[in-house]
Design an enzyme around this catalytic site. Structure first.
Site, short mmCIF file in Angstrom:
data_model
loop_
_atom_site.label_atom_id
_atom_site.label_comp_id
_atom_site.label_asym_id
_atom_site.label_seq_id
_atom_site.Cartn_x
_atom_site.Cartn_y
_atom_site.Cartn_z
N GLU A 134 -133.41 55.69 44.76
CA GLU A 134 -133.99 55.04 43.58
C GLU A 134 -134.86 55.97 42.74
O GLU A 134 -135.99 55.65 42.41
CB GLU A 134 -134.81 53.82 44.02
CG GLU A 134 -133.97 52.80 44.76
CD GLU A 134 -134.77 51.60 45.29
OE1 GLU A 134 -135.98 51.50 45.01
OE2 GLU A 134 -134.16 50.76 45.98
N ASN A 177 -128.81 57.20 46.55
CA ASN A 177 -128.67 55.74 46.65
C ASN A 177 -129.51 55.07 45.57
O ASN A 177 -130.67 55.46 45.35
CB ASN A 177 -129.17 55.32 48.05
CG ASN A 177 -128.87 53.88 48.40
OD1 ASN A 177 -127.72 53.45 48.32
ND2 ASN A 177 -129.90 53.14 48.80
N HIS A 214 -127.20 44.76 44.90
CA HIS A 214 -127.98 43.51 44.99
C HIS A 214 -127.62 42.70 43.75
O HIS A 214 -128.10 42.98 42.65
CB HIS A 214 -129.48 43.81 44.99
CG HIS A 214 -129.94 44.55 46.22
ND1 HIS A 214 -129.89 44.01 47.48
CD2 HIS A 214 -130.47 45.80 46.37
CE1 HIS A 214 -130.37 44.88 48.36
NE2 HIS A 214 -130.72 45.98 47.71
N GLU A 242 -126.17 48.07 50.12
CA GLU A 242 -127.18 47.03 50.39
C GLU A 242 -126.71 45.69 49.82
O GLU A 242 -127.50 44.91 49.26
CB GLU A 242 -128.53 47.41 49.77
CG GLU A 242 -129.05 48.76 50.24
CD GLU A 242 -130.43 49.12 49.69
OE1 GLU A 242 -131.10 48.24 49.10
OE2 GLU A 242 -130.83 50.29 49.84
N ASP A 244 -125.88 42.14 48.74
CA ASP A 244 -126.20 40.71 48.90
C ASP A 244 -126.04 40.06 47.53
O ASP A 244 -126.20 40.72 46.50
CB ASP A 244 -127.58 40.45 49.53
CG ASP A 244 -128.75 41.15 48.87
OD1 ASP A 244 -128.60 41.67 47.73
OD2 ASP A 244 -129.84 41.18 49.48
O1 G2I Z 1 -136.04 45.70 48.26
C1 G2I Z 1 -134.75 45.61 48.77
C2 G2I Z 1 -134.21 46.98 49.08
C3 G2I Z 1 -134.03 47.79 47.81
N1 G2I Z 1 -133.45 49.09 48.09
C4 G2I Z 1 -134.09 49.87 49.09
C5 G2I Z 1 -134.33 49.08 50.37
O2 G2I Z 1 -135.04 49.85 51.30
C6 G2I Z 1 -135.07 47.78 50.08
O3 G2I Z 1 -135.28 47.13 51.33
C7 G2I Z 1 -136.42 46.35 51.44
C8 G2I Z 1 -136.44 45.69 52.80
O4 G2I Z 1 -135.34 44.84 52.90
C9 G2I Z 1 -137.73 44.87 52.96
O5 G2I Z 1 -137.84 44.42 54.31
O6 G2I Z 1 -137.56 47.13 51.24
C10 G2I Z 1 -138.73 46.34 51.23
C11 G2I Z 1 -139.90 47.21 50.86
O7 G2I Z 1 -139.73 47.83 49.64
C12 G2I Z 1 -138.92 45.72 52.61
O8 G2I Z 1 -140.06 44.88 52.60
C13 G2I Z 1 -141.09 45.27 53.42
C14 G2I Z 1 -142.33 44.46 53.03
O9 G2I Z 1 -142.65 44.77 51.69
C15 G2I Z 1 -143.46 44.85 53.91
O10 G2I Z 1 -144.56 44.04 53.61
C16 G2I Z 1 -143.09 44.71 55.37
O11 G2I Z 1 -144.14 45.19 56.20
O12 G2I Z 1 -140.80 45.04 54.78
C17 G2I Z 1 -141.81 45.49 55.63
C18 G2I Z 1 -141.33 45.40 57.07
O13 G2I Z 1 -141.01 44.09 57.38
#
Ligand code: G2I
Length: 440
Positions: A134, A177, A214, A242, A244
């Site tokens: 990103e 990515n 997404h 990714e 969905d």
């Molecule tokens: O935002 C969706 C995805 C966009 N592209 C990059 C990916 O890495 C990203 O994944 C998401 C995860 O699915 C989430 O799970 O990235 C988020 C963070 O930018 C993730 O969220 C984080 C929460 O913000 C935190 O509060 C939490 O501690 O997940 C963490 C672990 O559960």
């Protein structure tokens, strides 16, 4: 494979029927939940750790690395023979605050060290790394977005990250990515495309581009397949990393899968989670399994689309080579040299935009049988060997080598054996390539 007679019954197996993988993002913290683990282990043949390989998880304070939860995902994947996507080395988000406070030169060494330590820890286990995630801005600019890396190191940080990554693990595929790069005419798509084109033209090591995918409930943009094809024609693999889709309409999932299947170098698809229950956008119920692990209509749509197949990717399992009949020696050939001697000859058996397949024949030309052989050649630096079968790849100085396997080292006088390899390349393969052969 069209028709239902041989249709595979899981997402991973159905994808494998056209040489692809079908993966899911998982969280280590859910692997102990039996329905989660069994759904994941049964249906998918690839994995991306959803958060466990990110910078805040792997290097929360400078120089102190923690890999426990990522290792858990990796060992589960290895136990089930899954491909692993490493996500992600350099990203502005989930970045511990210490990184943002460094001077430019310190940030550069911290970035190099982070890439080196993380890739070294997982070396040999990762199919593809999201080296940079990103880095481009949304909207009309088509430029890089502001981040600690961009702001302190300038545009060159991306190239630097890829070069560092290649030097640490030359066998992992290196991906860029991003999201919102699925629609061909968008400025962001064009910005990323131009970067990849520039990297390829200058020999900056990049092997793949991940399209996060997404999507809203209307699914992919109409030209998604065109976007994938245009990137692939630069000589990179493309992957949906990714996926969905809000409300998971079956038709939107079908057209997304079909877009990938229409491009030979679209090597796999990853959905961003196993179940709606734990989706990062669970309110949108965007995944293939509902909160109780029930298969949704979208699941069946994806399975059917995968089973219907598409443009075939280059072989991922060694093609079985038919037994080679020893050619009868023409009378004009000089008598064979005494003892074991070998000779290697090269032939192009297939090529496509971005890659090619080679078959090498190793012939036993002496009076005694070979008990081992090694073929050596000068592989052009921008034409990376990605896979080899019936031989074990190695190096000898700047030369690429192929050594016999346990089952084909013995070759009787006058007989021959073959091995093959695939290479990623923006250029067509050489029509002839000098190869030497030694008997050890
Ligand atoms: O935002 C969706 C995805 C966009 N592209 C990059 C990916 O890495 C990203 O994944 C998401 C995860 O699915 C989430 O799970 O990235 C988020 C963070 O930018 C993730 O969220 C984080 C929460 O913000 C935190 O509060 C939490 O501690 O997940 C963490 C672990 O559960």
């Amino acid at each position: 494979m069209a028709g239902t007679a041989h249709a595979a019954g899981t997402l991973g197996a159905a994808a494998a029927s056209s040489g692809r993988y079908f993966g899911a993002a998982v969280a280590a913290s859910h692997l102990g939940e039996s329905a989660y683990a069994s759904t994941f282990d049964t249906e998918f043949n690839a994995v991306t750790p959803e958060n466990e390989m990110k910078w805040d998880a792997t290097e929360p304070s400078r120089g102190s690395f923690s890999f426990g939860s990522a290792d858990q995902i990796v060992s589960n994947a290895q136990a089930h023979g899954m491909k692993i996507r490493g996500h992600t080395l350099v990203w502005h988000s989930q970045l511990p605050s210490w990184v943002g406070n460094l001077s430019a030169s310190d940030l550069q060494s911290a970035m190099d060290n982070h890439i080196t330590q993380v890739m070294t820890h997982f070396k040999g286990k990762i199919y593809a790394w999201d080296v940079v995630n990103e880095a481009f801005a949304d909207g009309a600019s088509g430029q890089h977005r502001s981040s600690p890396f961009q702001d302190k190191l300038g545009n060159g940080f991306i190239e630097h990250a890829f070069r560092t990554a290649r030097s640490v693990d030359p066998d992992a595929k290196l991906c860029y990515n991003d999201y919102n790069i699925e629609n061909w005419t968008d400025a962001k798509t064009q910005g990323v495309y131009n970067m990849v084109k520039d990297f390829k033209s200058r020999g900056v090591p990049i092997d793949c581009v991940g399209f996060q995918s997404h999507f809203g409930s209307s699914g992919p943009p109409a030209g998604f397949a065109t976007t994938l094809a245009n990137f692939a024609s630069l000589g990179v693999d493309v992957q949906l990393t990714e996926l969905d889709i809000a409300q998971a309409p079956a038709s939107a999932y079908t057209s997304t899968v079909q877009a990938c299947l229409s491009v030979a170098r679209c090597t796999g698809i990853t959905v961003w989670g196993v179940t709606d229950k734990y989706s990062w956008r669970s309110g949108d119920t965007p995944l293939l399994f509902d909160g109780n692990y029930g298969k949704k209509a979208a699941y069946t749509a994806v399975l059917n689309a995968l089973n219907a197949g598409g443009a075939t990717t280059p072989p991922t399992t060694p093609p079985t080579s038919p037994p080679t009949t020893p050619p009868t020696t023409p009378p004009t050939t000089p008598p064979p040299t005494s003892g074991p001697v070998c000779a290697a000859s090269y032939a192009v058996t297939n090529s496509w935009a971005g890659g090619y397949q080679i078959e090498v024949t190793v012939k036993s030309t002496g009076t005694a049988a070979l008990s081992a052989w090694t073929v050596l050649w000068n592989q052009p630096a921008d034409q990376t060997v990605s896979q080899m079968w019936n031989a074990v790849q190695g190096t000898n100085g700047s030369l690429t080598t192929a050594h016999n396997t346990s089952y084909n080292g013995s070759v009787a006088p006058g007989a021959s054996t073959t091995f093959g390899y695939l290479a990623n390349s923006a250029d067509a393969p050489a029509s002839t390539l000098p190869m030497s052969c030694t008997i050890s």
